[in-house]
Design a protein around this motif. Structure first.
Motif, short mmCIF file in Angstrom:
data_model
loop_
_atom_site.label_atom_id
_atom_site.label_comp_id
_atom_site.label_asym_id
_atom_site.label_seq_id
_atom_site.Cartn_x
_atom_site.Cartn_y
_atom_site.Cartn_z
N MET A 1 0.84 -1.18 0.00
CA MET A 1 0.00 0.00 0.00
C MET A 1 0.88 1.24 0.00
SD MET A 1 -2.90 -0.92 2.74
CE MET A 1 -3.54 -2.54 2.77
N SER A 2 0.65 2.09 -0.92
CA SER A 2 1.49 3.27 -0.99
C SER A 2 1.05 4.37 -0.04
CB SER A 2 1.52 3.80 -2.42
OG SER A 2 0.23 4.01 -2.89
N SER A 3 -0.21 4.36 0.40
CA SER A 3 -0.63 5.39 1.33
C SER A 3 -0.22 5.00 2.74
CB SER A 3 -2.13 5.63 1.24
OG SER A 3 -2.83 4.43 1.12
N LYS A 80 -8.64 2.80 1.41
CA LYS A 80 -7.23 2.57 1.08
C LYS A 80 -6.31 2.97 2.22
CE LYS A 80 -7.90 1.01 -3.03
NZ LYS A 80 -7.92 -0.42 -3.16
N ASN A 154 7.62 -1.85 5.73
CA ASN A 154 8.01 -1.27 4.44
C ASN A 154 8.47 -2.31 3.41
OD1 ASN A 154 7.42 1.33 5.29
ND2 ASN A 154 9.48 1.69 6.05
N GLU A 157 6.38 -2.84 0.26
CA GLU A 157 6.18 -1.74 -0.68
C GLU A 157 6.64 -2.08 -2.09
OE1 GLU A 157 7.85 1.90 0.79
OE2 GLU A 157 6.34 2.07 2.36
N ARG A 158 7.60 -2.99 -2.23
CA ARG A 158 8.07 -3.36 -3.57
C ARG A 158 6.97 -4.03 -4.40
NH1 ARG A 158 12.39 -7.94 -1.94
NH2 ARG A 158 12.56 -6.58 -0.17
N ASP A 160 3.73 -2.89 -4.29
CA ASP A 160 2.63 -1.93 -4.38
C ASP A 160 1.97 -1.97 -5.76
OD1 ASP A 160 2.79 -0.96 -1.83
OD2 ASP A 160 3.64 0.98 -2.36
N GLY A 161 0.67 -1.83 -5.75
CA GLY A 161 -0.10 -1.73 -6.99
C GLY A 161 -0.59 -3.05 -7.54
N ASP A 163 -2.24 -5.46 -6.05
CA ASP A 163 -3.60 -5.79 -5.63
C ASP A 163 -4.62 -5.13 -6.55
OD1 ASP A 163 -3.18 -7.50 -3.50
OD2 ASP A 163 -3.24 -5.91 -1.99
#
Length: 190
Positions: A1-3, A80, A154, A157-158, A160-161, A163
């Motif tokens: 999740m980036s947020s 989100k 963290n 994070e690699r 992310d997107g 999902d």
């Protein structure tokens, strides 16, 4: 999740998560773009009335929101961003509420791991090599342990997107689960 994670300290809001059906609903809604109460009921094997009630509770406490209507259907989706449930020392009941949710979460994750391990002999070798159950012990200050916890959060994070956008998933990708607990040894607290 980036947020960033939403920090939640309100005991009532934290306790809203302390129900197995609500956690099942959040899991399912996290896997799909959106879903109606009927779709949720079919997926988690609950009644539509029960799902509707629990979806309204999750909405009331800000964990889900209404998605765009599809005709007469009124689907829900997860808000989100992740959630950081930590007790707030100055908030009465906060530590107890976090403990209740954490215990339920721990039980659910242990059940998932048990289910996976019961099927382990059928897992292809490339996926057994991509699986670990690790336990470690180390000495650290509170600041170092807090940084370690942040580093663990963290690490995902690699990915992310992936999902939200299946086109970002490499061929052969599977949904993975990561469960980690970092805490002082209970014996050291005595």
């Amino acid at each position: 999740m980036s947020s960033p994670d939403h920090r939640i300290t309100d005991p009532a809001r934290i306790r809203a998560l302390a129900h197995p059906v609500r956690l099942e609903l959040l899991d399912f809604l996290g896997e799909v773009e959106d879903a109606t109460a009927t779709q949720c009921a079919e997926h988690i094997d609950e009644s539509v009335a029960s799902c509707s009630f629990h979806l309204r509770m999750l909405h009331k406490h800000g964990f889900i929101e209404r998605a765009e209507s599809r005709g007469r259907e009124k689907p829900w989706r997860v808000v989100k961003g992740g959630y950081d449930l930590r007790p707030e020392p100055d908030q009465p009941g906060s530590a107890i509420a976090v403990s209740e949710v954490a215990s339920l979460f721990l039980t659910r994750e242990a059940e998932r791991i048990h289910t996976f391990l019961s099927q382990f002999q059928q897992v292809p070798p490339e996926w057994t090599d991509a699986t670990t159950l690790t336990s470690s012990s180390f000495w650290a200050t509170a600041e170092e342990a807090a940084q370690y916890c942040e580093d663990l959060r963290n690490l995902v994070e690699r990915f992310d997107g992936r999902d939200e956008d299946p086109s970002q998933r490499p061929e052969g990708a599977r949904q993975m689960r990561m469960f980690g607990a970092v805490n002082p040894d209970p014996e050291a607290l005595r």
